[in-house]
Design a protein around this motif. Structure first.
Motif, mmCIF file in Angstrom:
data_model
loop_
_atom_site.group_PDB
_atom_site.id
_atom_site.type_symbol
_atom_site.label_atom_id
_atom_site.label_comp_id
_atom_site.label_asym_id
_atom_site.label_seq_id
_atom_site.Cartn_x
_atom_site.Cartn_y
_atom_site.Cartn_z
ATOM 1 N N GLU A 177 28.739 25.435 53.564
ATOM 2 C CA GLU A 177 27.978 26.479 52.851
ATOM 3 C C GLU A 177 28.804 27.747 52.862
ATOM 4 O O GLU A 177 29.309 28.152 53.916
ATOM 5 N N ASP A 178 28.976 28.382 51.685
ATOM 6 C CA ASP A 178 29.830 29.575 51.625
ATOM 7 C C ASP A 178 29.102 30.850 52.041
ATOM 8 O O ASP A 178 29.734 31.820 52.407
ATOM 9 N N GLU A 179 27.756 30.828 51.968
ATOM 10 C CA GLU A 179 27.036 32.042 52.359
ATOM 11 C C GLU A 179 26.802 32.037 53.867
ATOM 12 O O GLU A 179 26.065 31.207 54.393
ATOM 13 N N ASP A 187 26.469 21.971 50.496
ATOM 14 C CA ASP A 187 25.998 22.824 49.409
ATOM 15 C C ASP A 187 26.777 22.494 48.134
ATOM 16 O O ASP A 187 27.981 22.263 48.179
ATOM 17 N N MET A 208 26.967 24.577 45.377
ATOM 18 C CA MET A 208 27.625 25.777 44.867
ATOM 19 C C MET A 208 28.595 26.333 45.885
ATOM 20 O O MET A 208 28.218 27.090 46.785
HETATM 21 CA CA CA Z 1 26.610 28.286 48.116
#
Ligand code: CA
Length: 230
Positions: A11-13, A55, A57
């Motif tokens: 997950e990038d966030e 994720d 995105m």
């Molecule tokens: Ca994301």
């Protein structure tokens, strides 16, 4: 307490990643984090991961591409895709390329843990019924988890094998999507019918158009070797 399993959260966030880590750690899992697809692939290659929460995105290499590359490299690690609530296209695409399941954002910790437990339970269950299943041109060897079409092995994922074996356990009987989700995926999911459809389509494709899995409109599926022969 021994870890219940090693989960890679992709997950990038950062805030979401940390929140998921907190849920999972509290529930007794060991958590590794990856902030993008490249790091995730590197971690998977190093091994030791029991499940990936992925994720869709992500910057650069997105979640679908990560899933595709993991499946291409052949090693089986269960993958749960995380998608936006309204992103039906990504959910279907993810399942088509071999994700085991998905959760839609926003999800509750309880929902997330239920999915993770169900997937891990399914992959760790020992095969109790070692009898082979004979469905005409298709044979399922339960002990070795092999699927044969006209005597030649067809490579099915673990989930595809379980789904086919479930249908074959009661041939010529209609299995509802809800029942299949409960039996094969291990949980009840009122909006998960599409998950079953996509996996059935994958199995049909791999079995070269063998017509033994019959769709029963509005209800579900049945296995009927005679339909394949007709
Ligand atoms: Ca994301």
């Amino acid at each position: 307490m021994a870890s219940r399993g090693h989960i890679l959260v992709v997950e990038d966030e950062r805030a979401i990643r940390r929140m998921i880590r907190m849920y999972l750690t509290e529930a007794g899992y060991t958590v590794a984090e990856a902030e993008d697809g490249a790091v995730a692939l590197q971690q998977v290659r190093q091994g030791g991961i029991d499940l990936i929460l992925l994720d869709v995105m992500l910057p650069e290499v997105d979640g679908l591409e990560v899933c595709r590359r993991i499946r291409e490299s052949n090693g089986y690690v269960p993958i749960i895709m995380v998608t936006a609530m309204d992103d039906e296209a990504s959910r279907v695409a993810g399942l088509e390329i071999g994700a085991d399941d998905y959760v839609a954002k926003p999800f509750s910790p309880r929902e997330l843990l239920a999915r993770i437990r169900a997937v891990l339970r399914r992959v760790s269950e020992p095969e109790t019924d070692a009898e082979n299943v004979d469905a005409g041109r298709v044979t399922l060897e339960r002990s070795s988890r092999r699927c044969l079409l006209d005597g030649s092995e067809v490579e099915l994922t673990r989930l595809e094998f379980d789904l086919l074996a479930e249908l074959a356990s009661n041939p010529k009987t209609v299995h509802t999507r809800e029942r299949l989700l409960e039996r094969v995926w291990g949980y009840h999911n009122p909006i998960g019918g599409k998950t079953v459809d996509v996996h059935v389509a994958n199995i049909r494709k791999k079995l070269g158009g063998w017509g033994g899995i019959v769709a029963v409109r509005g209800v579900g599926y049945k296995l009927d070797p005679d339909a394949a022969a007709a």
